[in-house]
Each structure stands twice: as C-alpha cells, then as structure tokens.
Design an enzyme around this catalytic site. Sequence first.
Site, short mmCIF file in Angstrom:
data_model
loop_
_atom_site.label_atom_id
_atom_site.label_comp_id
_atom_site.label_asym_id
_atom_site.label_seq_id
_atom_site.Cartn_x
_atom_site.Cartn_y
_atom_site.Cartn_z
N HIS A 59 48.12 20.21 11.58
CA HIS A 59 47.47 18.99 11.08
C HIS A 59 45.97 18.90 11.40
CE1 HIS A 59 47.82 17.65 15.23
NE2 HIS A 59 46.96 16.71 14.95
C1 UD1 Z 1 44.17 11.94 14.23
C2 UD1 Z 1 43.18 12.40 15.30
C3 UD1 Z 1 43.61 13.75 15.84
C4 UD1 Z 1 45.05 13.71 16.32
C5 UD1 Z 1 45.96 13.18 15.24
C6 UD1 Z 1 47.35 12.99 15.79
C7 UD1 Z 1 40.83 11.72 15.03
C8 UD1 Z 1 39.48 12.19 14.64
N1 UD1 Z 1 41.83 12.58 14.77
O1 UD1 Z 1 44.09 12.88 13.17
O2 UD1 Z 1 42.80 14.09 16.94
O3 UD1 Z 1 45.45 15.00 16.68
O4 UD1 Z 1 45.47 11.91 14.78
O5 UD1 Z 1 48.31 13.05 14.81
O6 UD1 Z 1 40.96 10.66 15.56
N2 UD1 Z 1 47.73 9.25 7.19
C9 UD1 Z 1 48.91 8.70 6.73
N3 UD1 Z 1 49.54 7.81 7.53
C10 UD1 Z 1 49.07 7.43 8.73
C11 UD1 Z 1 47.86 7.98 9.18
C12 UD1 Z 1 47.20 8.90 8.41
O7 UD1 Z 1 49.38 9.00 5.65
O8 UD1 Z 1 49.72 6.63 9.41
C13 UD1 Z 1 47.01 10.25 6.36
C14 UD1 Z 1 45.89 9.66 5.53
O9 UD1 Z 1 45.86 10.35 4.32
C15 UD1 Z 1 44.67 9.99 6.35
C16 UD1 Z 1 45.03 11.32 7.00
O10 UD1 Z 1 46.44 11.23 7.22
O11 UD1 Z 1 43.52 10.08 5.58
C17 UD1 Z 1 44.31 11.59 8.31
O12 UD1 Z 1 44.50 10.53 9.23
P1 UD1 Z 1 43.44 10.27 10.42
O13 UD1 Z 1 43.90 9.18 11.30
O14 UD1 Z 1 42.08 10.16 9.85
O15 UD1 Z 1 43.43 11.62 11.21
P2 UD1 Z 1 44.62 12.52 11.73
O16 UD1 Z 1 44.58 13.78 10.97
O17 UD1 Z 1 45.87 11.74 11.79
N1 UDP Z 2 55.70 14.65 17.52
C1 UDP Z 2 56.78 13.87 17.10
N2 UDP Z 2 57.30 14.08 15.85
C2 UDP Z 2 56.80 15.03 15.01
C3 UDP Z 2 55.71 15.81 15.43
C4 UDP Z 2 55.18 15.60 16.69
O1 UDP Z 2 57.25 13.01 17.84
O2 UDP Z 2 57.31 15.15 13.89
C5 UDP Z 2 55.09 14.39 18.83
C6 UDP Z 2 55.01 15.58 19.76
O3 UDP Z 2 56.17 15.68 20.53
C7 UDP Z 2 53.78 15.28 20.59
C8 UDP Z 2 52.91 14.48 19.67
O4 UDP Z 2 53.74 14.04 18.60
O5 UDP Z 2 54.10 14.48 21.72
C9 UDP Z 2 51.78 15.34 19.16
O6 UDP Z 2 51.08 14.67 18.19
P1 UDP Z 2 50.07 15.40 17.21
O7 UDP Z 2 50.43 16.82 17.11
O8 UDP Z 2 50.05 14.59 15.97
O9 UDP Z 2 48.66 15.18 17.89
P2 UDP Z 2 47.78 16.01 18.95
O10 UDP Z 2 48.58 16.19 20.17
O11 UDP Z 2 47.39 17.29 18.31
O12 UDP Z 2 46.60 15.14 19.14
#
Ligand code: UD1
Ligand code: UDP
Length: 364
Positions: free
Chosen positions: A204
């Site tokens: 992601h």
């Molecule tokens: C964010 C964090 C990243 C973290 C991740 C955890 C930042 C810069 N990035 O990235 O560090 O690892 O969360 O998962 O803060 N979207 C949905 N539903 C949601 C949220 C997002 O569909 O509930 C989709 C939207 O299309 C959105 C895209 O995901 O544009 C990205 O979401 P965003 O919160 O901007 O960043 P993440 O990739 O989730």
């Molecule tokens: N996780 C979860 N369900 C999923 C994928 C991940 O509960 O389908 C949990 C995972 O166990 C971990 C956290 O989400 O604790 C990691 O989140 P993510 O990879 O989105 O973010 P990052 O750690 O890279 O910021």
Amino acid sequence: MKPIAVVLGTRPEIIKMSPIISLLAEKKLPFYIIHTNQHYSKELDQIFFEQLKLPQPDYSLEVGSGTHGEQTGKMLQRIEKILIENPPSFTLVQGDTNTTVAGALTSSKLHIPVGHVEAGLRSHDRKMPEEINRIITDHISDLCFVPTEKQRHILLNEGIPDQKIVITGNTIVDAVYRNIKMMNMEILSRLGLKEKQYFLATIHRQENTDDPVRLEEIFSAITFAGKKYNLPVIAPLHPRTVKKLKEYQIEVKAPIKVIPPVGYFEFLALLKHTRLVITDSGGLQEESCILGVPCVTARENTERPETIEVGANILGGVRKKTLLSAIDAMFHVEPNWKNPFGDGKSSNRIIQKILAFLQKHNKI
Ligand code: UD1
Ligand code: UDP
C-alpha cells in the site's frame, strides 16, 4: 488533572494506540480521543474500535482523503479548534502519518506538551511522506517514546536532548500479546488455507502504488512466487492499491487471491500461519518478526532495521528479479530469532513517563 488528548486517524495508529487507550481507561485517567478520520472505511477504521473494545472517539473530524496539503491542512484547523475548546494536559500521537504530524504541530504551537509514540524511526528516504512526518514530529515533541536504543541514538545524532527520549519498546508488542489469543482461525478455513501452505501479501505504500512500473513488477513477482512454490497468495489489499491496479489496468492473476482488508483478529490468524509474508507495510515487518514469520519487504530501505538484523526480514527491493531472490532466500529460513521490540509493557512505561512529566511541570 486535565485530560490527555489521544490523536489518531489510520488503521495502524488505532492498533498501536489501542493498548495505551485501554490502559488509560483501566487506570481511570482522564483522556479523550480525537479521530481525524483519515481512514474512514469500516474495514480500516470501525472494525478495530469494535474488536479492540475501544471507546468511540470523542471527536470525529471527518477529514477523509485528499492531497497531503489538503488533508493535513484540514486536520490542523480542526484539531486546533478542539485543543483550544477543551485544552488537554498532554497530547499523544503515534507513528508517521499526516494525522501524527498534524496532532503534534497543533499541540506544540499551543504550548501543549506532546509525546510521540514510536519516535526516532528513520528510513533516510525523504521521498517518503512518512519520513517527513517522523522528522517533524520528533523535533517538536516534548517526549519521544522510542522502541529501542537504536532510535535513541538516531535522535541524539539529530540534536534532540537525551532527557526528551524514553526507551519504551514498541506498543505493537503490547497489541500482539493482548490480542493473539483472540485470533480468528475461521478465516483460514473460509479461504481454504492450510497452515504454512500459503503466502500473505499486503502492498500500500505510495511509492509503490503510485508508480505503474513498480506496482506491476511487485505483483508479477508475487504471482511468480506463488506459482513456483505452488502456494496460494492471500492479498488483503488496501483500497488505495485496488484503485491504482484498476487505473493502471494491472490484472491480478491466480494464485493471488485479493480480499478486502480484514479485522485484526482475522489478520493475526493469517499472519501467524503464513509461510512467508511479502509486504511494504511498516507494522507488518514488526508483527511478523514478533510472531516468528519470515518477511520479505518490497522496498529498498526500511526504518525497521532490527527485523533484518535478527534475520526475520529481508529487503527485496521493488523489481521482480530482486523480490524473487529475496523470497527464495526467506522461504527456508528457520524462525528462531528473538523479538527485538520489547516485552509488551511499552504502554505502561509511556503512561508512567507522561504522569511523571506532568507532575514535574505541576500539571497534576
Ligand atoms: C496512510 C499513511 C501511511 C500508512 C497508511 C496505513 C500518510 C501520509 N500515509 O496511507 O503512512 O501506512 O495510512 O494504512 O499519512 N481510502 C479509502 N478508505 C479509507 C482511507 C483511504 O478508500 O478509509 C483510499 C482513498 O482512495 C485514499 C487512499 O486510500 O485516497 C489513500 O489514503 P490516505 O489516507 O491518503 O493514505 P494511505 O495510503 O491510507
Ligand atoms: N492489518 C489488519 N488487516 C489487514 C491488513 C493489516 O488488521 O487487512 C493490520 C496489521 O496487523 C498491522 C496494521 O494493520 O497491525 C498495519 O497497517 P498498514 O500496513 O496499513 O500500515 P503501516 O504499518 O504500513 O503504517
């Protein structure tokens, strides 16, 4: 004592803050939760409040998705309003998201002390939005709760005074230890999986999803590995990745099985029993290391080098060839390393340190 403000907004923040929130409640300490709603889809948000039995947020800011500036700007405005209306004694943020930096910045400008949970991590790659968020948050925090001695050194080298740094371990260990007994094995039977006879993959990171060449190479490597070892690959994909795969018309083929993101109890079951995890997630590098599961990280760097040092993780890069050699290298690894992230009591250390800090500054 005025309440402690806990600011969170994304899946990993909810999970890694959950043991702290539960402990604050158990100790009957006053606190409130500000949720920016950076994540808002049920499977990235509410499911964790339900499973981890967290109180609902006191403030839901409905910020949602947007460009970095748009999203962070809305957070700054909305968090500031709450901190002025209901001033806390202390603000707690976690990790490296836009929510993290917004919580820390609003608070420090209002002279409300801030504590950063999981401080001091560095990938040394400033193209990552998370790296910028980490650096800023660490430098404006009053207390930096670092997982290990390694992050203490990083912060000391950046000129952060030692008295602001507290080695606590990582609260992900607390979360894993608290919840592993709740893991839901039903998901394995539902997906027709046998223990140690499947791969688990999550992708992601912005640098991977928003680059069509990288995304295609990563998925092509994962497909190839599944075929080579004759194992299914379960991929609970973040909506960001699903969106980008569609946009770039990258077809995800068997043996990869894409499923929506799953709850924590289901994910712990999938992770604990996979043969190997392929991921670009920060949290998963830690959790796989804690659970004794080999990990291949689809990145060129990591801010979690401990996982590599103990032999639990390897950087596979973002090309098919390099990823495949990394998967080959980790496939037969004996998981006999020790968890480097602490004893599962990080949350208590963090809370005790905050109370001592507030006492010292005559806030309680
Ligand atoms: C964010 C964090 C990243 C973290 C991740 C955890 C930042 C810069 N990035 O990235 O560090 O690892 O969360 O998962 O803060 N979207 C949905 N539903 C949601 C949220 C997002 O569909 O509930 C989709 C939207 O299309 C959105 C895209 O995901 O544009 C990205 O979401 P965003 O919160 O901007 O960043 P993440 O990739 O989730
Ligand atoms: N996780 C979860 N369900 C999923 C994928 C991940 O509960 O389908 C949990 C995972 O166990 C971990 C956290 O989400 O604790 C990691 O989140 P993510 O990879 O989105 O973010 P990052 O750690 O890279 O910021």
